[in-house]
Design a protein around this motif. Structure first.
Motif, PDB file in Angstrom:
ATOM      1  N   GLN A 164      92.237  23.673  43.332  1.00 17.39           N
ATOM      2  CA  GLN A 164      92.753  24.988  43.709  1.00 17.39           C
ATOM      3  C   GLN A 164      92.724  25.128  45.227  1.00 17.39           C
ATOM      4  N   MET A 188      89.313  32.763  37.584  1.00 17.80           N
ATOM      5  CA  MET A 188      89.595  31.417  37.074  1.00 17.80           C
ATOM      6  C   MET A 188      88.840  31.107  35.785  1.00 17.80           C
ATOM      7  N   GLU A 221      89.074  23.657  39.123  1.00 19.27           N
ATOM      8  CA  GLU A 221      89.114  24.350  37.846  1.00 19.27           C
ATOM      9  C   GLU A 221      89.178  23.269  36.782  1.00 19.27           C
ATOM     10  N   VAL A 230      84.253  26.084  36.794  1.00 19.40           N
ATOM     11  CA  VAL A 230      84.770  26.334  38.146  1.00 19.40           C
ATOM     12  C   VAL A 230      83.685  25.976  39.136  1.00 19.40           C
ATOM     13  N   ARG A 259      85.717  26.234  30.069  1.00 14.37           N
ATOM     14  CA  ARG A 259      86.193  26.114  31.455  1.00 14.37           C
ATOM     15  C   ARG A 259      85.028  26.031  32.430  1.00 14.37           C
TER      16      ARG A 259
END
Ligand code: SAH
Length: 222
Positions: free
Chosen positions: A206, A82, A193, A181, A179
């Protein structure tokens, strides 16, 4: 000798890792070849307590003392995929634990900054990762809630403990376009995410997960 330079058929643990990748990770849909290769290479058995070595390649989390766990291999693969790591990335990880996830990140990114609140866990992880030859990991003992301002900004952020919300410092220290996670929730937990756009973290939910809690600065003082 370089880590991973052992001939595959002469190393039974490498065969076990291959089986783990095929049966637990590929079968569940992880396709990023760089992630799969990193997981094939990192000697997971070195990160679990000696007594549990036989279970190192099993399909689940394992206790590692201090009421903490090493995550299930599939979850490590899923979270790593991810993040969409590039070889130039600077990554912040909160929750070093055994350092297993850290090692996987270090194979795929330029620099990894990892923070652990339980001193003996952080120190053991540092020793092991240095022994295994990793030179691109920076360690800190402390509360990751405040992230790592001196090393910010980061291209990617990964948190391996659950909190009711994403700590604001982590969003502040993430680059725009970066990003994040992390598991979020309380009774029900989901992997989030996030992509930062114009200063805001846009989140998508997710899969359901089960992580140990991220200790907040308030709890620590109690
Ligand atoms: N990624 C680890 C598993 C981590 S378990 C591995 O692969 O082994 C979660 C870890 O987060 C634990 O080691 C726990 O001590 C740590 N942790 C919990 N709250 C924290 C906080 N506020 N700051 C830093 N680390 C924290």
């Amino acid at each position: 000798m370089r880590e991973g330079s052992v001939e595959p058929d002469r190393d039974p643990l490498r065969r076990e890792r291959e089986r783990m990748v095929n049966e637990q990770i590929l079968r569940r849909g992880i396709r990023d070849v760089r992630v799969l290769e990193a997981i094939r290479e990192v000697p997971r058995h070195r990160f679990v307590p000696e007594a549990d070595r036989g279970a190192a390649y099993d399909d689940g989390p394992l206790p590692v003392g201090y009421q903490q766990t090493i995550s299930q291999p599939y979850i490590v693969a899923y979270m790593t995929e991810m993040l969409q790591l590039s070889s130039g990335d600077r990554v912040l990880e909160i929750g070093t634990g055994t350092g297993y996830q850290t090692a996987v990140l270090a194979k795929l990114a330029a620099e990894v900054y990892t923070v652990e609140i339980v001193e003996p866990l952080g120190s053991a992880a540092r020793m092991l990762l240095q022994q295994l030859g990793y030179r691109n990991i920076h360690f800190k003992i402390g509360n990751g809630w405040n992230a790592w301002p001196e090393a910010a900004p980061f291209d990617k952020v990964i948190v391996t403990a659950v909190a009711p919300e994403v700590p604001p410092a982590l969003i502040d220290q993430l680059k725009d376009g970066g990003r994040l996670v992390m598991p979020v929730g309380s009774q029900v937990q989901e992997l989030i995410e996030g992509v930062k756009r114009h200063g805001i973290l846009e989140k998508t939910r997710q899969i359901p997960v089960r992580f140990v809690p991220l200790i907040s600065p308030g709890e620590e003082k109690e």
